[in-house]
Write a protein that holds these residues in place. Structure first.
Motif, PDB file in Angstrom:
ATOM      1  N   LEU A   7     -41.156  -1.245   2.287  1.00  0.00           N
ATOM      2  CA  LEU A   7     -40.555   0.069   1.794  1.00  0.00           C
ATOM      3  C   LEU A   7     -40.847   1.091   2.691  1.00  0.00           C
ATOM      4  O   LEU A   7     -40.152   2.576   2.518  1.00  0.00           O
ATOM      5  CB  LEU A   7     -40.959   0.559   0.292  1.00  0.00           C
ATOM      6  CG  LEU A   7     -40.604  -0.598  -0.907  1.00  0.00           C
ATOM      7  CD1 LEU A   7     -41.363  -0.113  -2.073  1.00  0.00           C
ATOM      8  CD2 LEU A   7     -39.156  -0.720  -1.068  1.00  0.00           C
ATOM      9  N   SER A   8     -41.618   1.019   3.790  1.00  0.00           N
ATOM     10  CA  SER A   8     -41.864   2.071   4.492  1.00  0.00           C
ATOM     11  C   SER A   8     -40.494   2.361   5.690  1.00  0.00           C
ATOM     12  O   SER A   8     -39.628   1.363   5.858  1.00  0.00           O
ATOM     13  CB  SER A   8     -43.125   1.588   5.655  1.00  0.00           C
ATOM     14  OG  SER A   8     -44.236   1.556   5.014  1.00  0.00           O
ATOM     15  N   LEU A   9     -40.487   3.432   5.962  1.00  0.00           N
ATOM     16  CA  LEU A   9     -39.468   3.842   6.988  1.00  0.00           C
ATOM     17  C   LEU A   9     -39.596   3.467   8.479  1.00  0.00           C
ATOM     18  O   LEU A   9     -40.923   3.604   8.978  1.00  0.00           O
ATOM     19  CB  LEU A   9     -38.941   5.225   6.812  1.00  0.00           C
ATOM     20  CG  LEU A   9     -38.517   5.819   5.456  1.00  0.00           C
ATOM     21  CD1 LEU A   9     -38.250   7.164   5.473  1.00  0.00           C
ATOM     22  CD2 LEU A   9     -37.438   4.815   4.941  1.00  0.00           C
ATOM     23  N   PHE A  45     -40.441  16.397  -2.866  1.00  0.00           N
ATOM     24  CA  PHE A  45     -40.100  15.024  -2.238  1.00  0.00           C
ATOM     25  C   PHE A  45     -41.816  14.821  -1.657  1.00  0.00           C
ATOM     26  O   PHE A  45     -42.590  15.561  -1.400  1.00  0.00           O
ATOM     27  CB  PHE A  45     -39.372  15.503  -0.801  1.00  0.00           C
ATOM     28  CG  PHE A  45     -37.877  15.753  -1.189  1.00  0.00           C
ATOM     29  CD1 PHE A  45     -36.914  14.853  -1.567  1.00  0.00           C
ATOM     30  CD2 PHE A  45     -37.490  17.155  -1.292  1.00  0.00           C
ATOM     31  CE1 PHE A  45     -35.725  15.252  -1.835  1.00  0.00           C
ATOM     32  CE2 PHE A  45     -36.291  17.691  -1.224  1.00  0.00           C
ATOM     33  CZ  PHE A  45     -35.312  16.587  -1.719  1.00  0.00           C
ATOM     34  N   SER A  46     -41.683  13.486  -1.501  1.00  0.00           N
ATOM     35  CA  SER A  46     -42.888  12.797  -0.799  1.00  0.00           C
ATOM     36  C   SER A  46     -42.554  11.811  -0.031  1.00  0.00           C
ATOM     37  O   SER A  46     -42.052  10.839  -0.478  1.00  0.00           O
ATOM     38  CB  SER A  46     -44.026  12.400  -2.215  1.00  0.00           C
ATOM     39  OG  SER A  46     -43.369  11.581  -3.083  1.00  0.00           O
ATOM     40  N   PRO A  47     -43.388  11.671   1.061  1.00  0.00           N
ATOM     41  CA  PRO A  47     -42.935  10.596   1.858  1.00  0.00           C
ATOM     42  C   PRO A  47     -43.728   9.361   1.490  1.00  0.00           C
ATOM     43  O   PRO A  47     -44.689   9.268   0.644  1.00  0.00           O
ATOM     44  CB  PRO A  47     -43.627  10.617   3.374  1.00  0.00           C
ATOM     45  CG  PRO A  47     -43.714  12.272   3.249  1.00  0.00           C
ATOM     46  CD  PRO A  47     -44.000  12.515   1.798  1.00  0.00           C
ATOM     47  N   HIS A  48     -43.076   7.995   1.630  1.00  0.00           N
ATOM     48  CA  HIS A  48     -43.853   6.706   1.144  1.00  0.00           C
ATOM     49  C   HIS A  48     -44.897   6.303   2.366  1.00  0.00           C
ATOM     50  O   HIS A  48     -44.303   6.394   3.451  1.00  0.00           O
ATOM     51  CB  HIS A  48     -42.658   5.503   0.929  1.00  0.00           C
ATOM     52  CG  HIS A  48     -43.268   4.313   0.936  1.00  0.00           C
ATOM     53  ND1 HIS A  48     -44.056   3.903  -0.168  1.00  0.00           N
ATOM     54  CD2 HIS A  48     -43.521   3.392   1.754  1.00  0.00           C
ATOM     55  CE1 HIS A  48     -44.280   2.857  -0.009  1.00  0.00           C
ATOM     56  NE2 HIS A  48     -44.112   2.403   1.246  1.00  0.00           N
ATOM     57  N   CYS A  89     -42.964   1.159  -6.241  1.00  0.00           N
ATOM     58  CA  CYS A  89     -44.194   1.810  -5.559  1.00  0.00           C
ATOM     59  C   CYS A  89     -45.160   2.132  -6.282  1.00  0.00           C
ATOM     60  O   CYS A  89     -46.104   2.505  -5.713  1.00  0.00           O
ATOM     61  CB  CYS A  89     -43.700   3.150  -4.646  1.00  0.00           C
ATOM     62  SG  CYS A  89     -42.229   2.734  -3.386  1.00  0.00           S
ATOM     63  N   CYS A  90     -45.051   1.828  -7.591  1.00  0.00           N
ATOM     64  CA  CYS A  90     -46.326   2.068  -8.353  1.00  0.00           C
ATOM     65  C   CYS A  90     -47.529   1.466  -7.943  1.00  0.00           C
ATOM     66  O   CYS A  90     -47.470   0.150  -7.667  1.00  0.00           O
ATOM     67  CB  CYS A  90     -45.958   1.969  -9.947  1.00  0.00           C
ATOM     68  SG  CYS A  90     -47.289   2.215 -10.868  1.00  0.00           S
ATOM     69  N   LEU A  91     -48.792   2.318  -7.933  1.00  0.00           N
ATOM     70  CA  LEU A  91     -49.982   1.496  -7.668  1.00  0.00           C
ATOM     71  C   LEU A  91     -50.566   0.659  -8.662  1.00  0.00           C
ATOM     72  O   LEU A  91     -51.293  -0.138  -8.639  1.00  0.00           O
ATOM     73  CB  LEU A  91     -51.181   2.563  -7.374  1.00  0.00           C
ATOM     74  CG  LEU A  91     -50.497   3.578  -6.030  1.00  0.00           C
ATOM     75  CD1 LEU A  91     -51.746   4.481  -5.871  1.00  0.00           C
ATOM     76  CD2 LEU A  91     -50.336   2.749  -4.877  1.00  0.00           C
ATOM     77  N   TYR A  92     -49.942   0.636  -9.962  1.00  0.00           N
ATOM     78  CA  TYR A  92     -50.534  -0.022 -11.160  1.00  0.00           C
ATOM     79  C   TYR A  92     -49.613  -0.888 -11.743  1.00  0.00           C
ATOM     80  O   TYR A  92     -50.182  -2.098 -12.405  1.00  0.00           O
ATOM     81  CB  TYR A  92     -51.195   1.136 -12.045  1.00  0.00           C
ATOM     82  CG  TYR A  92     -51.979   2.346 -11.360  1.00  0.00           C
ATOM     83  CD1 TYR A  92     -53.100   1.943 -11.020  1.00  0.00           C
ATOM     84  CD2 TYR A  92     -51.520   3.440 -11.177  1.00  0.00           C
ATOM     85  CE1 TYR A  92     -54.078   2.881 -10.450  1.00  0.00           C
ATOM     86  CE2 TYR A  92     -52.216   4.512 -10.564  1.00  0.00           C
ATOM     87  CZ  TYR A  92     -53.548   4.156 -10.300  1.00  0.00           C
ATOM     88  OH  TYR A  92     -54.331   4.923  -9.571  1.00  0.00           O
ATOM     89  N   HIS A  93     -48.365  -0.420 -11.678  1.00  0.00           N
ATOM     90  CA  HIS A  93     -47.456  -1.304 -12.711  1.00  0.00           C
ATOM     91  C   HIS A  93     -46.254  -1.803 -11.752  1.00  0.00           C
ATOM     92  O   HIS A  93     -45.145  -2.376 -12.197  1.00  0.00           O
ATOM     93  CB  HIS A  93     -46.851  -0.675 -13.845  1.00  0.00           C
ATOM     94  CG  HIS A  93     -47.959  -0.048 -14.766  1.00  0.00           C
ATOM     95  ND1 HIS A  93     -48.794  -0.839 -15.608  1.00  0.00           N
ATOM     96  CD2 HIS A  93     -48.695   1.166 -14.704  1.00  0.00           C
ATOM     97  CE1 HIS A  93     -49.661  -0.195 -16.099  1.00  0.00           C
ATOM     98  NE2 HIS A  93     -49.561   1.044 -15.683  1.00  0.00           N
ATOM     99  N   SER A  94     -46.077  -1.635 -10.451  1.00  0.00           N
ATOM    100  CA  SER A  94     -45.106  -2.181  -9.562  1.00  0.00           C
ATOM    101  C   SER A  94     -44.810  -3.583 -10.092  1.00  0.00           C
ATOM    102  O   SER A  94     -45.650  -4.619 -10.241  1.00  0.00           O
ATOM    103  CB  SER A  94     -45.454  -2.147  -8.307  1.00  0.00           C
ATOM    104  OG  SER A  94     -44.375  -2.774  -7.399  1.00  0.00           O
TER     105      SER A  94
END
Length: 370
Positions: A227-229, A214-217, A41-46
């Protein structure tokens, strides 16, 4: 300046609509864009983005002299906390411990983010000796199997490195009779791990963490939608969070479940329901000296290689941003540069709004203007 005085000055600035009468309460400094893993989920290295491990930026690490000058300015402006993170892994900055030392010597509360794979003996002992306040370790998995799903091109051995590193840190803290650094486990929730949230209770307890966050995706500008729920899956997460809340409380492990449940309730389109006060509370400083209002906004406010921070803090760009951020119509005009749907500052905005709406002679219209 006391905390009370700083809050009074914050309200004075809010009432004026665009001027900040005190420095940011906290500042996030992106110390490096280098990274050794590829969180899905990384914005830079996914692994989904196909970006080099050291990013595409000309400047990879924030210069020591620039960071030291920034700390001196922020201290004079009343800033209390420095958050060291980045577009990559902070432990890859060649002078990370010097940066921490400078910030601590200046009297800041210092928080450090890491992926946890580089928590080796010498580094852990140094963090304790430097009196780092908070170490935040991000991991998307509660098991080796989940780790492989969320870090598909990285070594599965990294999972064991995180677990062993945290246990070793707990051991050295006990040995040195130190409560610091307090350790928070950051656990983003996505399609690959939402079914095993309850397993994180034992995970946090056995590794000696003090808290879990915790943090929601949420998709970032159309990325990572797979990857969204679904709504049903989100309801399952809400049920699980409510279930483990009592367990965490009984173990004296701090958590942010109340805030996460609020985030699910508000939904994705935060800017339609809540003003943004982050322009008074926070600043993000990139490796190249660029100053941004927050980590989810690409609007440049200025650069520390050209101006001092106090000159940037109330310049025309910052004043315009603050003025627009106070209304839904203004926020709507900035959504191309600011990913408000992915807002990580909902809690801060709610806290400020609950106070400010009673102080200001009139309330904000939180509904989107037609």
């Amino acid at each position: 300046m006391t905390t009370f005085q700083q809050k009074v000055k914050l309200l004075q600035g809010l009432l004026m609509g665009e001027i900040a009468h005190t420095g940011p309460f906290y500042a996030t400094v992106d110390v490096t864009c280098r990274c050794n893993i590829h969180c899905v989920c990384c914005l830079y290295h996914s692994s989904l983005l196909n970006i080099p491990s050291d990013g595409n930026k000309a400047i990879k690490d924030i210069p020591y002299d620039l960071f030291k000058r920034l700390c001196n300015e922020l201290k004079a402006m009343g800033t209390r906390q420095i958050i060291l993170c980045g577009d990559g892994e902070p432990f890859l900055h060649p002078r990370l411990f010097d940066l921490i030392s400078v910030a601590k010597d200046a009297g800041f509360h210092v928080m450090l983010f890491t992926n946890g794979t580089l928590l080796e003996e010498a580094r852990l002992k140094y963090l304790i000796d430097l009196r780092l306040d908070i170490l935040k370790v991000s991991i998307f998995a509660s098991s080796p199997e989940e780790y492989k799903k969320n870090y598909p091109i990285d070594s599965p051995a990294n999972y064991r490195k995180v677990v062993d590193g945290l246990k070793l840190l707990a051991h050295y803290k006990a040995e040195k009779k130190s409560k610091l650094p307090l350790v928070t486990l950051c656990h983003p929730i996505n399609k690959n791990n939402f079914q095993h949230i309850d397993a994180m209770v034992n995970w946090v307890y056995t590794t000696g963490c003090n808290a879990i966050s915790f943090s929601p995706h949420h998709p970032f500008r159309g990325k990572y939608t797979t990857l969204s729920l679904s709504q049903a899956e989100e309801e399952s997460v809400i049920f699980s969070l409510n279930k483990i809340k009592k367990q965490l409380n009984s173990l004296s492990i701090d958590h942010n479940i109340k805030q996460v449940l609020r985030r699910y309730k508000i939904g994705e389109v935060v800017w339609e329901k809540l003003p943004c006060y982050i322009g008074w509370l926070h600043a993000t400083i990139k490796m190249d000296g660029m100053v941004l209002p927050c980590c989810r906004c690409d609007l440049p406010m200025g650069n520390l290689n050209e101006k001092q921070f106090h000159e940037i803090w109330n310049n025309s760009a910052y004043r315009t941003f603050r003025r627009k951020a106070l209304t839904c119509k203004g926020l709507e005009s900035m959504v191309k540069q600011c990913d408000c749907n992915f807002c990580g500052y909902v809690g801060d905005n709610v806290r400020v709004h609950n106070i400010f709406r009673w102080v200001r002679p009139f309330s904000f219209n939180l509904r989107r203007e037609k």
